[in-house]
Design an enzyme around this catalytic site. Structure first.
Site, PDB file in Angstrom:
ATOM      1  N   ASP A  50       0.838  -1.199   0.000  1.00 34.14           N
ATOM      2  CA  ASP A  50       0.000   0.000   0.000  1.00 34.14           C
ATOM      3  C   ASP A  50       0.873   1.249   0.000  1.00 34.14           C
ATOM      4  OD1 ASP A  50      -1.817   2.026   0.304  1.00 34.14           O
ATOM      5  OD2 ASP A  50      -2.840   1.163   2.026  1.00 34.14           O
ATOM      6  N   HIS A  70       0.343   7.947   3.984  1.00 33.80           N
ATOM      7  CA  HIS A  70       1.063   7.226   5.030  1.00 33.80           C
ATOM      8  C   HIS A  70       2.557   7.569   5.053  1.00 33.80           C
ATOM      9  CE1 HIS A  70      -2.549   4.929   5.682  1.00 33.80           C
ATOM     10  NE2 HIS A  70      -2.559   4.539   4.421  1.00 33.80           N
TER      11      HIS A  70
END
Length: 282
Positions: free
Chosen positions: A186, A191
């Site tokens: 991911d 993030h």
């Protein structure tokens, strides 16, 4: 292109082949914190090849790009958040394997100004003989995509037992943990990139919800050493708030003969981060 209802319910992902190796399984285990206690057998069995077992939640990243894509569904990925994940294991994952994936959209719910809830299913079968290995059910909150005219009431998850927990375990996360975990598949920039996180409404990059779920799965094998990986048939949870890398997560467990319910909080800011967590056994 915005969400089109009910056409979104007809979207399917054609079969694709994915493979993983021991390296991928061990990288995942390290990314959710295994090995931070270097003499603990509970963690080493997920990171040493001479005794390697695969964490059940590795199934959620083993074929990361499988399934109907956000673009095809009409979702603005920049504003989308992972809402829940359920991993159904028809058998324990091997340390290396090759699978065929297929996927479809299971449901779409319109929450108006709050956005949309989309549920997808991804099925993984052994490439060699078509034997079912894993079914993934994955929901997302598409915060910028409400108002498409679908139904409003999404299914609800089962709450944890109404009693004191049988065990509570506190596990720290590391400041760089999201940067390590993103190597498992991911690569969403919220993030890792501070500017992308700010654009999505966060003060700084946040930990992946699936990483938090993996930490809870790891915690179960620490808290209950008698748990057998091969016995796990399901792991799932709702993601109720993000963890900031570096925070400590308190995980509470309720054990029964066939299941382990759990929830997780960051006590430092009184935030529930995992809700309605459940691990089931064969």
């Amino acid at each position: 292109m915005p969400i089109r209802y009910p056409e979104i319910l007809e979207l399917v992902d054609e079969p694709r082949t994915f493979s993983w190796t021991e390296h991928d399984a061990m990288l995942y285990a390290l990314a959710v914190g295994c090995g931070t206690e270097p003499t603990s057998a509970a963690g080493l069995r997920f990171v040493l090849e001479d005794r390697l077992e695969v964490l059940p939640t590795f199934a959620s990243v083993a074929c990361w790009s499988a399934g109907v894509s956000p673009q095809r569904m009409g979702i603005d990925r920049r504003l989308a958040l992972h809402a829940s994940e359920t991993v159904i294991l028809h058998e324990a994952l091997p340390p290396h394997g090759s699978v065929l994936s297929s996927g479809r959209v299971l449901g779409a719910w319109d929450k108006g100004a709050k956005g949309a809830i989309i549920e997808r299913e991804i099925n993984l079968v052994a490439a060699s003989n078509g034997r079912p290995l894993v079914s993934l059910r994955r929901t997302a909150v598409a915060r910028g995509d409400g108002g498409f005219g679908g139904p409003a009431d999404a299914p609800q998850s089962t709450a944890v037992p109404d009693r004191e927990p049988d065990m509570t375990l506190s596990l720290p996360t590391r400041p760089e943990q999201a940067l390590l975990y993103r190597l498992c598949g991911d690569r969403n920039p919220l993030h890792a990139d501070p500017d992308a996180a700010l654009a999505a409404g966060f003060k700084r990059p946040i930990l992946h919800g699936l990483c938090t779920l993996g930490i809870c799965c790891r915690a179960a094998f620490i808290a209950f050493p008698d748990l057998a990986v091969a016995a796990v048939s399901l792991v799932g949870a709702r993601f109720s708030a993000p963890v900031v890398p570096g925070e400590t997560i308190d995980i509470r467990f309720w054990r029964s003969s066939r299941a382990l319910d759990f929830e997780a909080r960051v006590q430092a800011r009184n935030a529930e981060v995992i809700r309605c967590g459940r691990m089931e056994f064969r």
